[in-house]
Design a protein around this motif. Structure first.
Motif, short mmCIF file in Angstrom:
data_model
loop_
_atom_site.label_atom_id
_atom_site.label_comp_id
_atom_site.label_asym_id
_atom_site.label_seq_id
_atom_site.Cartn_x
_atom_site.Cartn_y
_atom_site.Cartn_z
N HIS A 154 0.83 -1.20 0.00
CA HIS A 154 0.00 0.00 0.00
C HIS A 154 0.86 1.26 0.00
O HIS A 154 1.97 1.27 0.55
CB HIS A 154 -0.92 0.01 1.22
N TRP A 155 0.35 2.30 -0.60
CA TRP A 155 1.02 3.59 -0.56
C TRP A 155 1.22 4.06 0.88
O TRP A 155 2.21 4.71 1.20
CB TRP A 155 0.22 4.64 -1.33
N TYR A 156 0.26 3.75 1.75
CA TYR A 156 0.36 4.13 3.16
C TYR A 156 1.65 3.58 3.77
O TYR A 156 2.40 4.29 4.44
CB TYR A 156 -0.85 3.61 3.93
N ALA A 157 1.92 2.29 3.50
CA ALA A 157 3.13 1.66 4.04
C ALA A 157 4.38 2.30 3.44
O ALA A 157 5.38 2.51 4.14
CB ALA A 157 3.11 0.17 3.74
N ILE A 158 4.34 2.62 2.16
CA ILE A 158 5.48 3.26 1.51
C ILE A 158 5.77 4.61 2.15
O ILE A 158 6.93 4.97 2.40
CB ILE A 158 5.23 3.41 0.00
N CYS A 159 4.74 5.37 2.44
CA CYS A 159 4.91 6.68 3.08
C CYS A 159 5.52 6.53 4.47
O CYS A 159 6.45 7.26 4.84
CB CYS A 159 3.57 7.41 3.17
N ILE A 160 5.00 5.59 5.24
CA ILE A 160 5.50 5.38 6.60
C ILE A 160 6.96 4.94 6.59
O ILE A 160 7.81 5.49 7.32
CB ILE A 160 4.65 4.32 7.34
N VAL A 161 7.28 3.97 5.75
CA VAL A 161 8.65 3.44 5.70
C VAL A 161 9.61 4.49 5.15
O VAL A 161 10.74 4.63 5.64
CB VAL A 161 8.69 2.15 4.87
N SER A 162 9.18 5.26 4.14
CA SER A 162 10.04 6.32 3.58
C SER A 162 10.37 7.36 4.64
O SER A 162 11.52 7.79 4.78
CB SER A 162 9.34 6.99 2.40
N GLY A 163 9.35 7.76 5.40
CA GLY A 163 9.58 8.72 6.48
C GLY A 163 10.51 8.17 7.54
O GLY A 163 11.39 8.87 8.05
N LEU A 164 10.33 6.89 7.87
CA LEU A 164 11.19 6.25 8.87
C LEU A 164 12.64 6.21 8.41
O LEU A 164 13.56 6.53 9.18
CB LEU A 164 10.69 4.83 9.15
N LEU A 165 12.87 5.83 7.17
CA LEU A 165 14.25 5.73 6.65
C LEU A 165 14.94 7.09 6.65
O LEU A 165 16.12 7.19 7.01
CB LEU A 165 14.23 5.13 5.24
N LEU A 166 14.21 8.13 6.26
CA LEU A 166 14.79 9.46 6.28
C LEU A 166 15.08 9.90 7.71
O LEU A 166 16.12 10.52 7.98
CB LEU A 166 13.83 10.46 5.60
N ALA A 167 14.18 9.58 8.63
CA ALA A 167 14.39 9.92 10.04
C ALA A 167 15.64 9.24 10.59
O ALA A 167 16.43 9.86 11.31
CB ALA A 167 13.16 9.53 10.86
N VAL A 168 15.82 7.97 10.25
CA VAL A 168 17.00 7.23 10.72
C VAL A 168 18.27 7.85 10.16
O VAL A 168 19.26 8.03 10.88
CB VAL A 168 16.89 5.75 10.31
N TYR A 169 18.24 8.19 8.87
CA TYR A 169 19.42 8.81 8.24
C TYR A 169 19.80 10.12 8.94
O TYR A 169 20.97 10.35 9.27
CB TYR A 169 19.14 9.06 6.76
N LEU A 170 18.82 10.97 9.16
CA LEU A 170 19.09 12.27 9.77
C LEU A 170 19.56 12.13 11.22
O LEU A 170 20.46 12.86 11.66
CB LEU A 170 17.83 13.13 9.73
N THR A 171 18.97 11.18 11.94
CA THR A 171 19.36 10.98 13.34
C THR A 171 20.77 10.42 13.43
O THR A 171 21.57 10.84 14.28
CB THR A 171 18.36 10.04 14.02
N ARG A 172 21.10 9.47 12.57
CA ARG A 172 22.46 8.91 12.58
C ARG A 172 23.50 9.96 12.20
O ARG A 172 24.62 9.97 12.74
CB ARG A 172 22.55 7.74 11.60
N SER A 208 26.24 5.37 16.07
CA SER A 208 25.30 5.19 14.98
C SER A 208 24.57 3.86 15.09
O SER A 208 23.38 3.75 14.77
CB SER A 208 26.06 5.27 13.65
N ASP A 209 25.27 2.83 15.56
CA ASP A 209 24.65 1.51 15.73
C ASP A 209 23.55 1.56 16.78
O ASP A 209 22.59 0.78 16.70
CB ASP A 209 25.70 0.47 16.12
N ASP A 210 23.69 2.43 17.77
CA ASP A 210 22.65 2.56 18.79
C ASP A 210 21.34 3.05 18.17
O ASP A 210 20.25 2.65 18.60
CB ASP A 210 23.08 3.51 19.90
N ILE A 211 21.46 3.92 17.18
CA ILE A 211 20.26 4.44 16.50
C ILE A 211 19.55 3.30 15.77
O ILE A 211 18.33 3.14 15.88
CB ILE A 211 20.63 5.55 15.50
#
Length: 257
Positions: free
Chosen positions: A15-33, A43-46
């Motif tokens: 679903h597009w819903y899942a794609i939106c959620i996962v895309s947001g999560l991946l970007l959040a992880v990148y920025l936080t790391r 970085s591994d702790d993140i």
């Protein structure tokens, strides 16, 4: 109308819903790391935290939704686990994720407020992207309106449901979160602007204010004692955030971000 299913591979539907959620999560992880070294967090702790917290946050988001819709789910318990029928509530996910964060931080000997400060921008942009899942699902909208000529055609058409155009509250919240993200990214490294923890409390105030107003426009809100549940919680977060900033400003020994 846009099909909420982006890809279908045999019995598997993405679903597009899942794609939106996962895309947001991946970007959040990148920025936080990327920001983690500033607070001497590995970085591994993140990554370890996300792998632990994300599924628990989804469970928390669903439980929150079910609890405040118990009139329905108490009579239909078989649907409790069917998350695509009904939905999830972001506040439930944030609460569950925060609980996991405090436990995780204790065992990894990380200051929770440091973790929160570096994670908040990622949370904000993830929320901004994730709200577009509501767009594809034609949900989380407001009252019927006569026209939406101020919107691009693809949004306007998607907001036509049940014979009416609907107020695109998903878009308002997405843009509000995006603006908050831009402000934090632009300002957080300014010398002696934010004290330790104040980025987190800015988020509570910013998101809480926006959510309180936008939630009042929605027609599918969970209700409690005459007000929307999310409005009650938003008001508490704003009050808590303001109180914490005030207390931190009085502490002359507290370090800046």
């Amino acid at each position: 109308m846009i099909n909420p299913i982006a890809v279908k591979l045999g019995p598997l539907s993405i679903h597009w819903y899942a794609i939106c959620i996962v895309s947001g999560l991946l970007l959040a992880v990148y920025l936080t790391r990327k920001e983690a070294p500033r607070k001497k967090i590995k970085s591994d702790d993140i990554l370890d935290f996300i792998l632990l917290a994300f599924p628990i946050a989804i469970i928390g988001a669903r439980l929150y939704y079910v609890v405040f819709n118990w009139d329905y789910y108490g009579k239909n318990p078989s649907e409790i686990l069917i998350t695509w029928h009904g939905g999830i509530a972001i506040y439930g996910g944030l609460i569950a994720g925060t609980i996991v964060l405090f436990i995780f931080s204790y065992y990894r000997m990380i200051k929770p407020i440091d973790f929160l400060d570096i994670a908040v921008p990622g949370v904000m942009i993830a929320q901004s992207i994730g709200r577009w899942g509501n767009f594809f699902n034609q949900e989380a909208y407001g009252k019927a309106v006569s026209q939406l000529n101020y919107l691009p055609d693809f949004i306007r058409k998607q907001m036509f449901t049940d014979g009416h155009y609907r107020t695109p509250t998903f878009l308002y919240e997405s843009l509000w979160s995006l603006l908050g993200f831009i402000l934090i990214i632009a300002l957080r490294h300014r010398p002696k602007l934010f004290k330790e923890g104040e980025i987190t409390f800015f988020y509570l105030i910013w998101y809480g204010c926006g959510r309180f107003v936008i939630e009042g426009m929605r027609t599918d809100s969970l209700m409690l004692m005459g007000l929307r549940v999310s409005q009650w919680l938003s008001a508490l977060l704003v009050i808590f955030g303001i109180a914490m900033v005030f207390m931190r400003r009085r502490n002359k020994e507290l370090a800046y971000y």
